[in-house]
Design a protein around this motif. Structure first.
Motif, PDB file in Angstrom:
ATOM      1  N   GLN A  58     -85.243 -38.398  23.565  1.00  0.00           N
ATOM      2  CA  GLN A  58     -83.414 -38.631  22.935  1.00  0.00           C
ATOM      3  C   GLN A  58     -82.744 -37.223  24.092  1.00  0.00           C
ATOM      4  OE1 GLN A  58     -83.209 -37.135  18.757  1.00  0.00           O
ATOM      5  NE2 GLN A  58     -83.484 -39.550  18.647  1.00  0.00           N
ATOM      6  N   ASN A  59     -83.054 -36.329  24.893  1.00  0.00           N
ATOM      7  CA  ASN A  59     -82.268 -35.991  25.671  1.00  0.00           C
ATOM      8  C   ASN A  59     -82.324 -36.680  27.237  1.00  0.00           C
ATOM      9  OD1 ASN A  59     -81.525 -33.936  24.224  1.00  0.00           O
ATOM     10  ND2 ASN A  59     -82.985 -32.075  25.389  1.00  0.00           N
ATOM     11  N   ARG A 105     -86.170 -30.290  26.820  1.00  0.00           N
ATOM     12  CA  ARG A 105     -85.980 -30.054  28.000  1.00  0.00           C
ATOM     13  C   ARG A 105     -84.514 -30.927  28.187  1.00  0.00           C
ATOM     14  NH1 ARG A 105     -89.735 -32.523  31.982  1.00  0.00           N
ATOM     15  NH2 ARG A 105     -87.999 -32.504  33.846  1.00  0.00           N
ATOM     16  N   ARG A 106     -82.944 -30.311  28.805  1.00  0.00           N
ATOM     17  CA  ARG A 106     -82.200 -31.788  29.061  1.00  0.00           C
ATOM     18  C   ARG A 106     -81.982 -31.976  30.362  1.00  0.00           C
ATOM     19  NH1 ARG A 106     -78.629 -31.892  25.355  1.00  0.00           N
ATOM     20  NH2 ARG A 106     -79.217 -30.721  23.284  1.00  0.00           N
ATOM     21  N   TRP A 107     -81.298 -33.366  30.421  1.00  0.00           N
ATOM     22  CA  TRP A 107     -81.641 -33.229  31.981  1.00  0.00           C
ATOM     23  C   TRP A 107     -80.232 -33.890  32.756  1.00  0.00           C
ATOM     24  CZ3 TRP A 107     -85.182 -34.026  29.240  1.00  0.00           C
ATOM     25  CH2 TRP A 107     -86.853 -34.465  29.211  1.00  0.00           C
ATOM     26  N   ALA A 121     -87.261 -34.667  20.864  1.00  0.00           N
ATOM     27  CA  ALA A 121     -85.809 -34.357  21.095  1.00  0.00           C
ATOM     28  C   ALA A 121     -85.824 -34.728  22.929  1.00  0.00           C
ATOM     29  CB  ALA A 121     -86.265 -33.175  20.027  1.00  0.00           C
ATOM     30  N   GLU A 122     -87.091 -34.545  22.777  1.00  0.00           N
ATOM     31  CA  GLU A 122     -86.699 -33.977  24.467  1.00  0.00           C
ATOM     32  C   GLU A 122     -86.752 -35.934  26.144  1.00  0.00           C
ATOM     33  OE1 GLU A 122     -89.060 -31.438  26.384  1.00  0.00           O
ATOM     34  OE2 GLU A 122     -90.231 -32.410  28.000  1.00  0.00           O
ATOM     35  N   ALA A 166     -80.056 -40.208  26.690  1.00  0.00           N
ATOM     36  CA  ALA A 166     -78.379 -39.616  26.304  1.00  0.00           C
ATOM     37  C   ALA A 166     -77.842 -39.975  27.489  1.00  0.00           C
ATOM     38  CB  ALA A 166     -78.602 -38.543  25.951  1.00  0.00           C
ATOM     39  N   ALA A 167     -78.666 -39.133  29.055  1.00  0.00           N
ATOM     40  CA  ALA A 167     -78.550 -39.376  30.280  1.00  0.00           C
ATOM     41  C   ALA A 167     -78.584 -39.660  31.012  1.00  0.00           C
ATOM     42  CB  ALA A 167     -79.239 -37.392  30.527  1.00  0.00           C
ATOM     43  N   GLN A 171     -85.533 -25.011  35.245  1.00  0.00           N
ATOM     44  CA  GLN A 171     -85.092 -25.086  34.038  1.00  0.00           C
ATOM     45  C   GLN A 171     -84.711 -24.226  33.092  1.00  0.00           C
ATOM     46  OE1 GLN A 171     -84.286 -28.734  32.025  1.00  0.00           O
ATOM     47  NE2 GLN A 171     -83.908 -27.999  30.129  1.00  0.00           N
ATOM     48  N   SER A 198     -76.922 -36.027  34.637  1.00  0.00           N
ATOM     49  CA  SER A 198     -76.863 -37.689  34.477  1.00  0.00           C
ATOM     50  C   SER A 198     -77.654 -38.132  35.331  1.00  0.00           C
ATOM     51  CB  SER A 198     -75.894 -38.213  34.256  1.00  0.00           C
ATOM     52  OG  SER A 198     -74.801 -37.535  35.238  1.00  0.00           O
TER      53      SER A 198
END
Ligand code: 5AD
Ligand code: SF4
Length: 458
Positions: A185-186, A139-141, A182-183, A189-190, A27, A143
């Motif tokens: 939740q990210n 981090r972001r994922w 927050a992580e 959301a994906a 990442q 989908s």
């Protein structure tokens, strides 16, 4: 037009924590590099290492040696070593391996982009732990990922006498809860469904944070997030496993009915020499409470055989404890002396043959217990989170029960990432076979056990 990105290949050794760290490396490098599964086409080759046992370290050294040929074929390739061996060996690795460009320790992940840029000019070393753990942006994922690992704390202050972790991962450091929430939740959301929280000793989560939060409170906050179907954590230290945490196994719907609780030895004499701060009686009392609170819970553990001074009687204590608890799974290791640890200097180090023979006897016992636990599941309908194709056959899908056993079954690819119900049809030593419950023959009238109608790590 933007330049095509370069490619990074990351080889990961060791535990789930290293898997999570490798994902984090990918990442932080994402602005400049895309991940590849093909080492031969990499512009950057990173090896994320494990120092927990000598064998893991030897594997790393042998891989690094073999990469000399790749580096000769691709002279622009940057070869880097990170993780625990990098932290432990530092400069010695650079000195021993002339084709190595970069050595970065367990706190260096977030400095990687800069380190990689500089490594193309001159060799780089970054193994400083003194500044404490750097901030870790959530981090972001992309989908499509069904399950993920979220690191909630780093390092360890326990200093078990056999363990190198406090020396290579530094002092215990908890991430602030807002970052973790927050992580997660990210991830949700994906479209994600299952989260495993990681730390060397998650039960002591929260110490030293500005906002005082305990591990049970963190679990409560996360369990309330809409869309989180499954929550797991690893690893727990038995000395810090509180009644409050045990109670959560029935209170929090997403919390999976599985606990990984490393016992290490069944002998009080050895537990004391290991600096584990509990006795076998304490451990067994915790197990009793867990089973009383959550009767269907599955339990796994770690065990070391052949610790310095371990007698046959001590080892028998371990076998008895294993039988008494009847773990669903146990990760069993021969004791391996590690640099800087107190146990490495103890007298009465045992010969390799004694360790090997004890390990074989322990594995025989555990294999029987695992198979028996698997057999008890045959005929039940259970919820599975489908993770992908089975390792053995492309024709089959593979997933996990809430109680953590691996299940393989035939079904369409569209099920990957979904929670489905299956009927367990066959018990194997390492996995279960099942029939997807959408098939007519699996629509049994038997009650659903575990899974969504009720609410349930390493
Ligand atoms: N030798 C053998 N096994 C070890 N472990 C940790 N250090 C050592 C060592 N020096 C095992 C412990 C730990 C697991 C992750 O690895 O059982 O729980
Ligand atoms: Fe190592 Fe003990 Fe810390 Fe686990 S609790 S990481 S075994 S020192």
């Amino acid at each position: 037009m933007s330049r095509p990105k370069k490619k990074v290949y990351i080889k990961t050794f060791g535990c789930q924590m290293n898997v999570a760290d490798s994902e984090q490396m990918a990442q932080v490098l994402a602005p400049d590099f895309v991940p590849t599964d093909e080492p031969a086409e990499a512009d950057l080759y990173l090896v994320n290492t494990c120092a927990i046992r000598k064998k893991s370290e030897q594997k790393v050294r042998s891989l690094l040696g073999s990469l000399k040929a790749l580096k000769r074929r691709r002279p622009h390739l940057i070869l880097g070593v990170g993780g625990c061996v990098a932290q432990q060996e530092g400069e010695r690795l650079l000195a021993a391996i002339p084709h190595l460009d970069l050595v970065f320790g367990t706190h260096g992940i977030y400095r990687l982009p800069e380190l990689v840029r500089r490594a193309s000019q001159e060799r780089q070393l970054d193994v400083d732990l003194s500044a404490g753990f750097p901030e870790t942006p959530p981090r972001r994922w992309p989908s499509g990922a069904a399950q993920t690992l979220v690191t909630i704390m780093q390092g360890c202050d326990n200093y078990c006498s056999f363990c190198v972790v406090p020396y290579v991962r530094g002092r215990e450091h908890s991430r602030p809860p807002a970052e973790i929430v927050a992580e997660v939740q990210n991830f949700l959301a994906a479209g994600g469904k299952e989260v495993t929280l990681l730390g060397q000793n998650v039960n002591s989560y929260g110490r030293g944070l500005d906002e005082p939060v305990t591990f049970p409170q963190l679990l409560q906050r996360l369990a309330e997030l809409p869309g989180l179907a499954r929550l797991r954590f690893a690893t727990s230290h038995p000395k810090d496993l509180s009644d409050e945490l045990i109670g959560l196994f029935t209170e929090l719907k997403p919390l999976c009915e599985h606990l990984h609780l490393p016992v290490q030895s069944g002998s009080n004499r050895i537990l004391s020499a290991m600096n584990r701060s509990y006795t076998r009686e304490h451990y067994l009392a915790k197990i009793e409470k867990l089973r009383h609170t959550s009767p269907g819970i599955s339990l796994s553990t770690d065990i070391i055989v052949g610790f310095p001074g371990e007698t046959e009687a001590d080892f028998q204590d371990t076998l008895h404890l294993v039988k008494k608890v009847s773990f669903h799974q146990a990760y069993c290791f021969k004791y391996s002396p590690r640099p800087q640890t107190r146990a490495a200097d103890l007298p009465d180090q045992l010969p390799e043959e004694v360790k090997a023979e004890r390990l074989a006897r322990l594995l025989d016992l555990q294999n029987d217990l695992t198979l028996a636990a698997h057999r008890r599941l045959v005929g039940q309908i259970r919820e599975v989170l489908v993770e992908g194709e089975s390792k053995r056959s492309k024709e089959e899908l593979s997933g996990r029960l809430r109680t953590n056993q691996v299940v393989n079954f035939s079904g369409p690819q569209e099920l990957v990432g979904e929670l489905v119900h299956v009927e367990i049809t066959e018990a194997n030593p390492h996995s279960l076979k099942a029939r997807w419950a959408a098939e007519p023959s699996a629509r049994s009238r038997r009650p659903v056990v575990g899974g969504t109608p009720r609410r349930l790590s390493c």
